[in-house]
Enzyme design. Structure first.
Site, mmCIF file in Angstrom:
data_model
loop_
_atom_site.group_PDB
_atom_site.id
_atom_site.type_symbol
_atom_site.label_atom_id
_atom_site.label_comp_id
_atom_site.label_asym_id
_atom_site.label_seq_id
_atom_site.Cartn_x
_atom_site.Cartn_y
_atom_site.Cartn_z
ATOM 1 N NE ARG A 1 -45.916 -56.872 -31.559
ATOM 2 C CZ ARG A 1 -45.722 -56.735 -32.867
ATOM 3 N NH1 ARG A 1 -46.388 -57.466 -33.732
ATOM 4 N NH2 ARG A 1 -44.837 -55.866 -33.307
ATOM 5 C CB SER B 1 -38.961 -52.310 -26.225
ATOM 6 O OG SER B 1 -40.114 -53.099 -26.365
ATOM 7 C CE LYS C 1 -41.258 -52.374 -33.409
ATOM 8 N NZ LYS C 1 -41.172 -52.218 -31.989
#
Length: 186
Positions: free
Chosen positions: A27, A93, A121
């Site tokens: 990521r 997601s 996030k």
């Protein structure tokens, strides 16, 4: 139980794999594809040697370039059809029950959350909580991986709610503790 460790460097990937992570999700946010691929070679190699699934975040092309096992696509990412065409595992997601229903059957796993607020996030949807996670797990047939604020103190709650695994970012360096907490709860 699957422990997904979302990592952005080789050292964290190594610690997570040694601690029992079964999936490494590469990521790197807001970096060019060439850098995702270049920096992803060593973690990909590590995972291949150790029999750990290697998934690339958000970028089907980078996943293909790295010979990854799969790709995880966010709610606004394209490429699900291309990923399936190439035989990549596909994670999608979901921040709500409706999104999970839409991903059910299309994805190989659904990343549901955030379960709790997460510093990794800041633009995430409001937390769904353990009850929201439970509702998703009870409704869809696709395996669910809980994400968002998961650590060694609450990972077992996610498994008890029906999640097939948990995904961690900040806690990736504590993979061994996470595995022990979950194993003790089962």
């Amino acid at each position: 139980m699957k422990l997904h460790a979302l990592v952005a460097d080789l050292d964290t990937a190594r610690i997570a794999v040694e601690g029992g992570a079964t999936v490494i999700q590469w990521r790197l946010k807001d970096v060019p594809r060439v850098e995702v691929v270049e920096r992803g070679r060593a973690p990909r190699s590590l995972c291949a040697r150790r029999g750990v699934t290697f998934i690339v975040n958000d970028d089907v092309e980078a996943a293909l370039m790295l010979g990854a096992d799969g790709v995880h696509l966010g709610r606004n990412d394209d490429g699900a059809e291309r990923a399936k065409e190439h035989g990549l595992l596909l994670g999608l997601s979901s921040a709500s029950l409706d999104e999970a229903r839409a991903a059910d059957g299309e994805a190989d796993y659904i990343g549901a959350g955030p379960v709790w607020a997460t510093p990794s996030k800041p633009d995430a949807e409001p937390p769904i909580g353990v009850e929201g996670l439970r509702e998703i797990c009870q409704t869809v047939s696709t395996p669910v991986v809980a994400i968002g604020g998961v650590d060694e103190t609450n990972a077992a709650e996610c498994i008890r709610a029906g999640a097939a695994g948990v995904a961690v970012i900040c806690a990736a360096r504590h993979a061994a503790e996470l595995r022990a907490a979950i194993d003790a709860a089962l």
